[in-house]
Motif scaffolding. Structure first.
Motif, PDB file in Angstrom:
ATOM      1  N   ASN A 365       4.399  -7.474  -7.744  1.00 21.65           N
ATOM      2  CA  ASN A 365       4.432  -6.253  -6.942  1.00 21.65           C
ATOM      3  C   ASN A 365       5.503  -6.232  -5.869  1.00 21.65           C
ATOM      4  OD1 ASN A 365       1.950  -4.676  -7.891  1.00 21.65           O
ATOM      5  ND2 ASN A 365       1.166  -6.759  -7.605  1.00 21.65           N
ATOM      6  N   PHE A 366       5.946  -7.385  -5.433  1.00 21.92           N
ATOM      7  CA  PHE A 366       6.920  -7.407  -4.328  1.00 21.92           C
ATOM      8  C   PHE A 366       8.097  -8.322  -4.635  1.00 21.92           C
ATOM      9  CE2 PHE A 366       2.811  -6.203  -2.578  1.00 21.92           C
ATOM     10  CZ  PHE A 366       3.136  -5.016  -1.914  1.00 21.92           C
ATOM     11  N   SER A 367       8.423  -8.444  -5.907  1.00 20.55           N
ATOM     12  CA  SER A 367       9.525  -9.279  -6.382  1.00 20.55           C
ATOM     13  C   SER A 367       9.516 -10.662  -5.742  1.00 20.55           C
ATOM     14  CB  SER A 367      10.885  -8.639  -6.097  1.00 20.55           C
ATOM     15  OG  SER A 367      10.819  -7.268  -6.197  1.00 20.55           O
ATOM     16  N   GLY A 368       8.346 -11.194  -5.525  1.00 21.47           N
ATOM     17  CA  GLY A 368       8.250 -12.561  -5.012  1.00 21.47           C
ATOM     18  C   GLY A 368       8.476 -12.693  -3.519  1.00 21.47           C
ATOM     19  N   LYS A 369       8.514 -11.543  -2.809  1.00 25.96           N
ATOM     20  CA  LYS A 369       8.706 -11.653  -1.341  1.00 25.96           C
ATOM     21  C   LYS A 369       7.370 -11.398  -0.647  1.00 25.96           C
ATOM     22  CE  LYS A 369      13.410 -10.729  -0.037  1.00 25.96           C
ATOM     23  NZ  LYS A 369      14.186  -9.993  -1.033  1.00 25.96           N
ATOM     24  N   ILE A 370       7.033 -12.248   0.308  1.00 19.53           N
ATOM     25  CA  ILE A 370       5.753 -12.054   0.997  1.00 19.53           C
ATOM     26  C   ILE A 370       5.765 -10.695   1.711  1.00 19.53           C
ATOM     27  CG2 ILE A 370       4.249 -12.928   2.849  1.00 19.53           C
ATOM     28  CD1 ILE A 370       5.155 -15.734   2.002  1.00 19.53           C
ATOM     29  N   PRO A 371       4.806  -9.815   1.354  1.00 21.37           N
ATOM     30  CA  PRO A 371       4.830  -8.465   1.942  1.00 21.37           C
ATOM     31  C   PRO A 371       4.355  -8.463   3.395  1.00 21.37           C
ATOM     32  CG  PRO A 371       2.909  -8.716   0.544  1.00 21.37           C
ATOM     33  CD  PRO A 371       3.674 -10.006   0.436  1.00 21.37           C
ATOM     34  N   LYS A 372       4.507  -7.290   4.009  1.00 20.78           N
ATOM     35  CA  LYS A 372       4.112  -7.164   5.416  1.00 20.78           C
ATOM     36  C   LYS A 372       2.799  -6.401   5.454  1.00 20.78           C
ATOM     37  CE  LYS A 372       6.483  -5.333   9.564  1.00 20.78           C
ATOM     38  NZ  LYS A 372       5.681  -5.645  10.574  1.00 20.78           N
ATOM     39  N   ALA A 373       1.843  -6.928   6.187  1.00 18.57           N
ATOM     40  CA  ALA A 373       0.570  -6.203   6.314  1.00 18.57           C
ATOM     41  C   ALA A 373       0.793  -5.036   7.262  1.00 18.57           C
ATOM     42  CB  ALA A 373      -0.481  -7.129   6.873  1.00 18.57           C
ATOM     43  N   THR A 374       0.308  -3.877   6.852  1.00 20.23           N
ATOM     44  CA  THR A 374       0.501  -2.719   7.731  1.00 20.23           C
ATOM     45  C   THR A 374      -0.815  -2.336   8.378  1.00 20.23           C
ATOM     46  OG1 THR A 374       0.433  -1.429   5.711  1.00 20.23           O
ATOM     47  CG2 THR A 374       2.599  -1.816   6.688  1.00 20.23           C
ATOM     48  N   GLU A 375      -1.477  -1.367   7.750  1.00 26.80           N
ATOM     49  CA  GLU A 375      -2.732  -0.923   8.357  1.00 26.80           C
ATOM     50  C   GLU A 375      -3.864  -1.847   7.946  1.00 26.80           C
ATOM     51  OE1 GLU A 375      -4.593   3.261   7.998  1.00 26.80           O
ATOM     52  OE2 GLU A 375      -2.400   3.393   7.931  1.00 26.80           O
ATOM     53  N   ARG A 376      -4.621  -2.328   8.894  1.00 26.04           N
ATOM     54  CA  ARG A 376      -5.720  -3.232   8.527  1.00 26.04           C
ATOM     55  C   ARG A 376      -7.044  -2.504   8.499  1.00 26.04           C
ATOM     56  NH1 ARG A 376      -2.310  -6.778  11.349  1.00 26.04           N
ATOM     57  NH2 ARG A 376      -1.748  -8.528  10.029  1.00 26.04           N
ATOM     58  N   LYS A 377      -7.789  -2.715   7.439  1.00 24.58           N
ATOM     59  CA  LYS A 377      -9.107  -2.111   7.313  1.00 24.58           C
ATOM     60  C   LYS A 377     -10.163  -3.090   7.834  1.00 24.58           C
ATOM     61  CE  LYS A 377      -8.316   0.966   3.461  1.00 24.58           C
ATOM     62  NZ  LYS A 377      -8.826   1.466   2.200  1.00 24.58           N
ATOM     63  N   PRO A 378     -11.389  -2.609   8.080  1.00 26.84           N
ATOM     64  CA  PRO A 378     -12.427  -3.518   8.605  1.00 26.84           C
ATOM     65  C   PRO A 378     -12.619  -4.750   7.736  1.00 26.84           C
ATOM     66  CG  PRO A 378     -13.212  -1.252   8.611  1.00 26.84           C
ATOM     67  CD  PRO A 378     -11.863  -1.222   7.978  1.00 26.84           C
TER      68      PRO A 378
END
Ligand code: ME8
Length: 660
Positions: A365-378
């Protein structure tokens, strides 16, 4: 390391050299190595000591049976113990041999201190002596068996030097009271306190019936009682009489099995008090690993060896199993079945699966790059909170040597991650900006969880956690992480993941057990070709061999061994195995891959083209995971058993020629 770092000195027992290490010895050493790694990650300057206990009647007899001198016998055995620890990744910082000159001097010095302070006198002693445990058996009558090992005792009368142990009843009881943490676990403490309350008899600390021991200076033929000798190894390892210079004494922790707790919590502190030396801070007596409900012993034929397990499942799997399966302090049963079951469920399906799933999803899903967490759910916050709490719990577990609890906590986190992925289903999300952002949060969260699990599990599983560390492309090395600074939320997005590496491939239970048992059998009952010849020739393939076998073999037996002249074509080092070289050897009819335990003495490049003697019909086996198909012959030279390759320097021998 800066001098401000607090020190931590820990020890394993100094093991007897009349046998080779089994799972019981491996257990104590694995625990020590785990504590060492853990303490380092908490900023301590750590020294871990192990070694070999090389004096006494048993060694005298074993050497005689093997037809070699005691010196040669113990040198070979010590080299084998050391080599096995190295092979298993359990190299201590200090390895004491009780025949080391420095140790001998320390024992003699300690005796002098006790004597000068008035705690040593000469007397006669007659008693029942167990030659297997190297101890007089208190209150035993002639004909009685040893209560510890069940074997017959012998009546022995000697002129001895006695140590005034009786003078230490009160000082010891006061010490136990003032330092309730000295003897662990609690139940053992009560046992020792009542033993000492029952009264202490003076202890004979020299022998005249034994020849193979450290001489009492000026008092020959007296030699030191093996326990006076062996316990002192802890002190000689860190400076002996000059222990102040190294700054490691007193020991912070002596790890022992429950069989030898009395020596460590009664005799040892008393010797040190008599010499006016600082007393260790803690002795931790763990339980036994049993096989078929009995303590392992070679004569009962129920020993489990570490090498076959390490070869089949990896050393990390063995470490994990030993620490997870049994509550530290209690006895536990060893079974291959339980071992492989835990391997498949906790390691292959647990940590291994979490790592490979996380990486595969980030790759896809991200071509092997650690993605950035955006909105956090409970649910993301809840998981973060759980992991943060688990950090504290796991560290507390390690701190109290509750390894099973620490691992249970860490594996609880892995289970929560699996549940989280199953509920969040990142693989089912589409490509809209919103779904893409959700996917990013879920995968960052999972990767962050994996990072924390990796750090926490590192002291127990050093090799595989290092692999996950590089898989997550994290900076530096995992062992350099400071546990005190470990928090949720430190994973930096944007890094490209490292190349995938297999962690714990699933194994078929029956097949794995069969293979481990076969390897163990081979090691315990080596074919004649792999036994040590009396002249000292030894296989360079690092197999454990029995030096005590007295039998002779027939010419037919010898003829079963096919040896040929081989020529080394390539030679390279094996990652993670300091002693082994991977060779390819032309044996005339084919090119073979052979591992040889010569890496510390031969430069690989210089071996190319060299002609060597090769056992070509040895069953293939794996050494540190690398297949070895044959064995190169070498002599074992000097006390360390330095391998010197057998060769053909004078003649131009044909490659493939048979040796006869
Ligand atoms: O006693 N389960 O040496 P040793 C768990 N030289 N641990 C076990 C075990 C088992 N089945 N079997 C052995 C000596 N151990 C003396 C020590 S120290 C100054 C001198 C471990 O070779 C455990 O730590 O008999 C036990 O105390 C130690 O090995 C005994 O080793």
């Amino acid at each position: 390391m800066s001098p401000r770092n607090p020190k931590f000195y820990l020890t394993t027992p100094i093991y007897y050299t009349n046998g080779l290490p089994h799972i019981g010895h491996t257990y104590t050493t694995v625990v020590a190595d785990t504590i060492r790694r853990y303490k380092r990650m908490r900023g301590y300057e750590v020294v871990m000591t192990t070694g070999t206990d090389e004096h006494g009647v048993n060694v005298e007899r074993a050497a005689k049976n093997a037809g070699v001198s005691e010196t040669a016998f113990v040198a070979k055995m010590a080299a084998e113990w050391r080599a096995l620890w190295d092979e298993l990744g359990l190299t201590a910082d200090e390895f004491v041999r009780t025949t080391d000159l420095h140790h001998v001097r320390t024992v003699q010095w300690l005796f002098r201190q006790c004597r000068e302070n008035g705690y040593v006198y000469k007397g006669h002693y007659t008693g029942q002596y167990c030659i297997y445990d190297n101890a007089f058996v208190n209150d035993a009558k002639p004909g009685d068996n040893c209560p510890d090992c069940g074997r017959p005792t012998e009546t022995v009368t000697e002129e001895n030097y006695f140590f005034k142990l009786s003078a230490f009843q009160k000082p010891l009881l006061d010490f136990y009271k003032k330092h309730p943490e000295f003897i662990q676990p609690e139940s053992r403490r009560n046992e020792i306190v009542s033993f000492v309350e029952g009264g202490l008899k003076d202890l004979s600390i020299t022998r005249t019936t034994i020849r193979w021991g450290i001489p009492v200076p000026g008092e020959e033929p007296h030699v030191f009682y093996v326990w006076f000798d062996a316990l002192t190894a802890y002190l000689s390892a860190v400076g002996g009489p000059e222990f102040d210079k190294r700054g490691m004494w007193p020991a912070d922790l002596h790890l022992v099995g429950k069989d030898i707790i009395r020596f460590h919590t009664v005799y040892w502190p008393a010797f040190l008090m008599a010499a006016m030396l600082p007393v260790p801070k803690q002795v931790w007596a763990h339980g036994w690993f049993l096989m078929d409900a009995a303590k392992m012993s070679k004569s009962k034929g129920n020993v489990v060896l570490p090498r076959p397990i390490a070869n089949m499942l990896g050393m990390d799997a063995l470490r994990y199993f030993l620490l997870r399966e049994v509550v530290f302090g209690q006895d536990g049963n060893f079974s291959y079945d339980a071992l492989v079951t835990r391997y498949n469920s906790d390691l292959a399906n647990g940590l291994g699966n979490l790592a490979s799933r996380t990486v595969a999803l980030i790759e896809k899903n991200f071509s092997g790059k650690i993605p950035k967490a955006t909105e956090r759910k409970p649910q993301d916050e809840a998981l973060a909170k759980e992991v943060q709490a688990a950090i504290g719990e796991a560290l507390e577990g390690f701190e109290n040597l509750s390894f099973a609890r620490a691992l249970e906590t860490i594996w609880g986190v892995i289970a929560s991650a699996d549940k989280y992925l199953t509920t969040e289903q990142p693989w089912a999300l589409g490509h809209s900006a919103e779904e893409q952002s959700r996917k990013a949060t879920v995968l960052w969260t999972t990767a962050e969880l994996l990072r924390i699990v990796t750090v926490l599990a590192h002291p127990v599983m050093p090799a595989s956690t290092a692999k996950v560390w590089s898989l997550l492309a994290l900076p530096g090395s995992v062992e350099a992480v400071e546990l005190d600074g470990l928090r949720w939320g430190q994973l930096t997005p944007g890094k490209q993941l490292g190349p995938a590496q297999p962690l714990f491939p699933r194994v078929d239970k029956n097949e794995a057990i069969e293979r481990m048992e076969a390897m163990a059998n081979e090691e315990l009952n080596p074919a004649p070709a792999t036994q040590t010849a009396k002249a000292g020739a030894t296989p360079a393939g690092a197999a454990a061999v029995s030096p005590t076998s007295p039998e002779k073999i027939s010419i037919e037996d010898f003829a079963k061994v096919e040896m040929r002249v081989g020529q080394i074509k390539t030679a390279e080092r094996i990652m993670g195995a300091d002693k082994l070289l991977k060779l390819t050897v032309d044996i005339g009819t084919e090119i073979r891959q052979i591992c040889a335990g010569i890496a510390q003495y031969y430069e690989p490049e210089k071996l190319i083209g060299r002609k060597v003697a090769v056992v070509v019909n040895l069953a293939p086996r794996k050494l540190r995971g690398v297949e070895s198909n044959g064995m190169v012959i070498a002599a074992a030279v000097g006390p360390e058993g330095r391998p010197v390759l057998a060769g053909f320097p004078d003649e131009d021998v044909e490659v493939g020629a048979r040796l006869k």
